[in-house]
Design a protein around this motif. Structure first.
Motif, PDB file in Angstrom:
ATOM      1  N   THR A 189     -68.086  -0.351   7.229  1.00 38.65           N
ATOM      2  CA  THR A 189     -67.115   0.294   6.349  1.00 38.65           C
ATOM      3  C   THR A 189     -67.762   0.518   4.993  1.00 38.65           C
ATOM      4  N   ARG A 190     -68.275   1.716   4.796  1.00 37.71           N
ATOM      5  CA  ARG A 190     -68.948   2.067   3.547  1.00 37.71           C
ATOM      6  C   ARG A 190     -68.144   3.042   2.702  1.00 37.71           C
ATOM      7  N   ILE A 191     -67.221   3.758   3.351  1.00 38.08           N
ATOM      8  CA  ILE A 191     -66.397   4.748   2.666  1.00 38.08           C
ATOM      9  C   ILE A 191     -64.944   4.290   2.672  1.00 38.08           C
ATOM     10  N   TYR A 192     -64.307   4.398   1.520  1.00 37.86           N
ATOM     11  CA  TYR A 192     -62.888   4.088   1.466  1.00 37.86           C
ATOM     12  C   TYR A 192     -62.130   5.339   1.027  1.00 37.86           C
ATOM     13  N   PRO A 193     -61.151   5.771   1.813  1.00 38.84           N
ATOM     14  CA  PRO A 193     -60.382   6.980   1.446  1.00 38.84           C
ATOM     15  C   PRO A 193     -59.301   6.662   0.426  1.00 38.84           C
ATOM     16  N   GLY A 194     -59.256   7.435  -0.645  1.00 37.18           N
ATOM     17  CA  GLY A 194     -58.158   7.320  -1.587  1.00 37.18           C
ATOM     18  C   GLY A 194     -56.937   8.050  -1.063  1.00 37.18           C
ATOM     19  N   SER A 195     -55.865   8.001  -1.815  1.00 32.86           N
ATOM     20  CA  SER A 195     -54.602   8.602  -1.390  1.00 32.86           C
ATOM     21  C   SER A 195     -54.724  10.087  -1.041  1.00 32.86           C
ATOM     22  N   PRO A 196     -55.491  10.891  -1.811  1.00 34.06           N
ATOM     23  CA  PRO A 196     -55.583  12.319  -1.462  1.00 34.06           C
ATOM     24  C   PRO A 196     -56.127  12.558  -0.061  1.00 34.06           C
ATOM     25  N   PHE A 197     -57.130  11.784   0.335  1.00 33.29           N
ATOM     26  CA  PHE A 197     -57.727  12.006   1.646  1.00 33.29           C
ATOM     27  C   PHE A 197     -56.879  11.414   2.763  1.00 33.29           C
ATOM     28  N   ILE A 198     -56.139  10.361   2.455  1.00 33.56           N
ATOM     29  CA  ILE A 198     -55.193   9.835   3.437  1.00 33.56           C
ATOM     30  C   ILE A 198     -54.098  10.864   3.696  1.00 33.56           C
ATOM     31  N   MET A 199     -53.571  11.434   2.624  1.00 31.32           N
ATOM     32  CA  MET A 199     -52.544  12.465   2.771  1.00 31.32           C
ATOM     33  C   MET A 199     -53.086  13.675   3.529  1.00 31.32           C
ATOM     34  N   HIS A 200     -54.279  14.098   3.164  1.00 28.35           N
ATOM     35  CA  HIS A 200     -54.858  15.265   3.837  1.00 28.35           C
ATOM     36  C   HIS A 200     -55.058  15.008   5.322  1.00 28.35           C
ATOM     37  N   ARG A 201     -55.513  13.831   5.681  1.00 29.96           N
ATOM     38  CA  ARG A 201     -55.768  13.520   7.094  1.00 29.96           C
ATOM     39  C   ARG A 201     -54.491  13.611   7.923  1.00 29.96           C
ATOM     40  N   LEU A 202     -53.347  13.387   7.292  1.00 26.80           N
ATOM     41  CA  LEU A 202     -52.076  13.405   8.021  1.00 26.80           C
ATOM     42  C   LEU A 202     -51.362  14.749   7.973  1.00 26.80           C
ATOM     43  N   LEU A 203     -51.880  15.695   7.207  1.00 22.72           N
ATOM     44  CA  LEU A 203     -51.218  17.003   7.100  1.00 22.72           C
ATOM     45  C   LEU A 203     -51.101  17.694   8.451  1.00 22.72           C
ATOM     46  N   ARG A 204     -50.000  18.374   8.643  1.00 23.01           N
ATOM     47  CA  ARG A 204     -49.776  19.152   9.863  1.00 23.01           C
ATOM     48  C   ARG A 204     -49.893  20.631   9.496  1.00 23.01           C
ATOM     49  N   TYR A 205     -50.960  21.240   9.952  1.00 18.37           N
ATOM     50  CA  TYR A 205     -51.185  22.642   9.598  1.00 18.37           C
ATOM     51  C   TYR A 205     -50.165  23.561  10.263  1.00 18.37           C
ATOM     52  N   GLU A 206     -49.708  23.172  11.448  1.00 14.84           N
ATOM     53  CA  GLU A 206     -48.722  24.015  12.128  1.00 14.84           C
ATOM     54  C   GLU A 206     -47.380  23.998  11.389  1.00 14.84           C
ATOM     55  N   ALA A 207     -47.106  22.916  10.655  1.00 13.58           N
ATOM     56  CA  ALA A 207     -45.866  22.828   9.888  1.00 13.58           C
ATOM     57  C   ALA A 207     -46.032  23.373   8.472  1.00 13.58           C
ATOM     58  N   ARG A 208     -47.282  23.743   8.137  1.00 14.92           N
ATOM     59  CA  ARG A 208     -47.605  24.265   6.810  1.00 14.92           C
ATOM     60  C   ARG A 208     -47.294  23.268   5.701  1.00 14.92           C
ATOM     61  N   ASP A 209     -47.642  22.003   5.952  1.00  9.66           N
ATOM     62  CA  ASP A 209     -47.563  21.006   4.885  1.00  9.66           C
ATOM     63  C   ASP A 209     -48.516  21.402   3.766  1.00  9.66           C
ATOM     64  N   ARG A 210     -48.189  21.006   2.551  1.00  4.41           N
ATOM     65  CA  ARG A 210     -49.012  21.341   1.391  1.00  4.41           C
ATOM     66  C   ARG A 210     -49.293  20.085   0.579  1.00  4.41           C
ATOM     67  N   LEU A 211     -50.460  20.051  -0.063  1.00  5.83           N
ATOM     68  CA  LEU A 211     -50.865  18.892  -0.851  1.00  5.83           C
ATOM     69  C   LEU A 211     -51.286  19.338  -2.248  1.00  5.83           C
ATOM     70  N   LYS A 212     -50.619  18.802  -3.263  1.00  5.71           N
ATOM     71  CA  LYS A 212     -50.908  19.122  -4.651  1.00  5.71           C
ATOM     72  C   LYS A 212     -51.502  17.886  -5.323  1.00  5.71           C
ATOM     73  N   LEU A 213     -52.713  18.023  -5.863  1.00  4.31           N
ATOM     74  CA  LEU A 213     -53.427  16.898  -6.462  1.00  4.31           C
ATOM     75  C   LEU A 213     -53.665  17.145  -7.945  1.00  4.31           C
ATOM     76  N   PHE A 214     -53.399  16.117  -8.753  1.00  2.47           N
ATOM     77  CA  PHE A 214     -53.616  16.207 -10.192  1.00  2.47           C
ATOM     78  C   PHE A 214     -54.461  15.028 -10.662  1.00  2.47           C
ATOM     79  N   GLU A 215     -55.429  15.315 -11.518  1.00  7.78           N
ATOM     80  CA  GLU A 215     -56.288  14.269 -12.069  1.00  7.78           C
ATOM     81  C   GLU A 215     -56.799  14.713 -13.433  1.00  7.78           C
TER      82      GLU A 215
END
Length: 295
Positions: free
Chosen positions: A96-122
């Motif tokens: 385990t060398r890589i740890y996913p932050g919240s943006p990548f966890i959210m992205h991994r769960l997105l459903r493209y067929e449902a047209r989920d969207r992800l807005k990130l601010f930093e």
């Protein structure tokens, strides 16, 4: 203002609580077909190397995800297995060398067929640059947007969310500032209050540190009061790994998650998972966990 870097804390016990809760929440929301707008107001860099200079300097992952991975019989706990599977999905070769932050966890769960969207601010210039580069590698197109802006203020323009192709409006917001300045506690309260006025049925997730500071202890109390006044359901989960013995005990040892309009399935999942997590990550006196709800 820009001194906080989550890379020092990636994979620690607070991330375990945050991301375990986040995944369980998102998976429930995705049981329904209509698309969802996901928002991360303080996104960080998105991906973190646990063998990098920042993480190795702090060593916090050793008391978090790495310690949890060394625990046996976790596969019997569904919410825990979902979390560990998520982390494993970003690694290979059994390490385990890589740890996913919240943006990548959210992205991994997105459903493209449902047209989920992800807005990130930093706002942090270095983390924003890293986040932008990491997201670009996903070739996610318009599904994911990255903006260098104040997440508290930017959220206002996203609520209520746009109507999905099915005619519904759904949104889930993660709010997890660094709380390096005490004004963040007040801004969280104001943000939740404003968001509920704009979109009362959204799911709002707040992470906060449990530290000896009045603002930190007041935050969940004020959120409970707000929810009670507005007749909104809420869930409050905390995890403390206890004080370190025989060494430096200046780091964070406890944190909490507060959710408004949480999934009804979340409380039993956390009640099952957190005793195991607390036992696995315990390092000294003061170890505890709790899940309460209302509304």
């Amino acid at each position: 203002m820009f001194s906080y870097r989550h890379a020092f804390h990636a994979g620690n016990h607070a991330d375990v609580l945050k991301h375990l809760t986040l995944i369980a929440t998102l998976k429930h929301l995705m049981h329904k077909d209509p698309g969802i707008q996901f928002v991360d107001t303080h996104a960080g860099a998105g991906l973190y190397r646990l063998d990098g200079d920042y993480a190795e300097k702090s060593g916090e992952a050793a008391d978090g995800i790495l310690k949890l991975l060394a625990t046996k019989d976790l596969a019997k706990i569904p919410a825990l297995q979902d979390y560990l599977d998520m982390v494993a999905g970003f690694n290979s070769g059994g390490s385990t060398r890589i740890y996913p932050g919240s943006p990548f966890i959210m992205h991994r769960l997105l459903r493209y067929e449902a047209r989920d969207r992800l807005k990130l601010f930093e706002m942090h210039p270095t983390d924003h640059k890293s986040l932008t580069g990491n997201i670009e590698q996903l070739n996610a197109g318009r599904t994911v947007s990255v903006t260098r802006a104040d997440g508290f203020e930017s959220l206002k323009a996203l609520l209520p969310p746009p109507v999905s192709t099915s005619g519904s409006r759904r949104t889930c917001v993660l709010i997890d500032p660094s709380y390096e300045i005490k004004n963040d506690y007040y801004r969280v309260i104001d943000c939740i209050q404003d968001s509920l006025k704009r979109f009362a049925t959204g799911t709002y997730i707040v992470w906060y540190p449990i530290i000896p500071r009045p603002e930190a202890h007041d935050l969940p109390r004020k959120l409970k009061t707000m929810c009670t006044q507005l007749k909104k359901p809420w869930l409050h989960a905390t995890l403390a790994i206890g004080r370190a013995t025989g060494g430096d005990d200046t780091g964070l040892s406890a944190s909490g998650m507060f959710l408004i309009n949480p999934p009804y399935t979340l409380k039993p999942l956390l009640n099952e998972a957190l005793p195991i997590v607390a036992k696995a990550l315990a390092r000294g006196p003061g170890q505890s966990w709790a899940v309460e709800s209302g509304g």
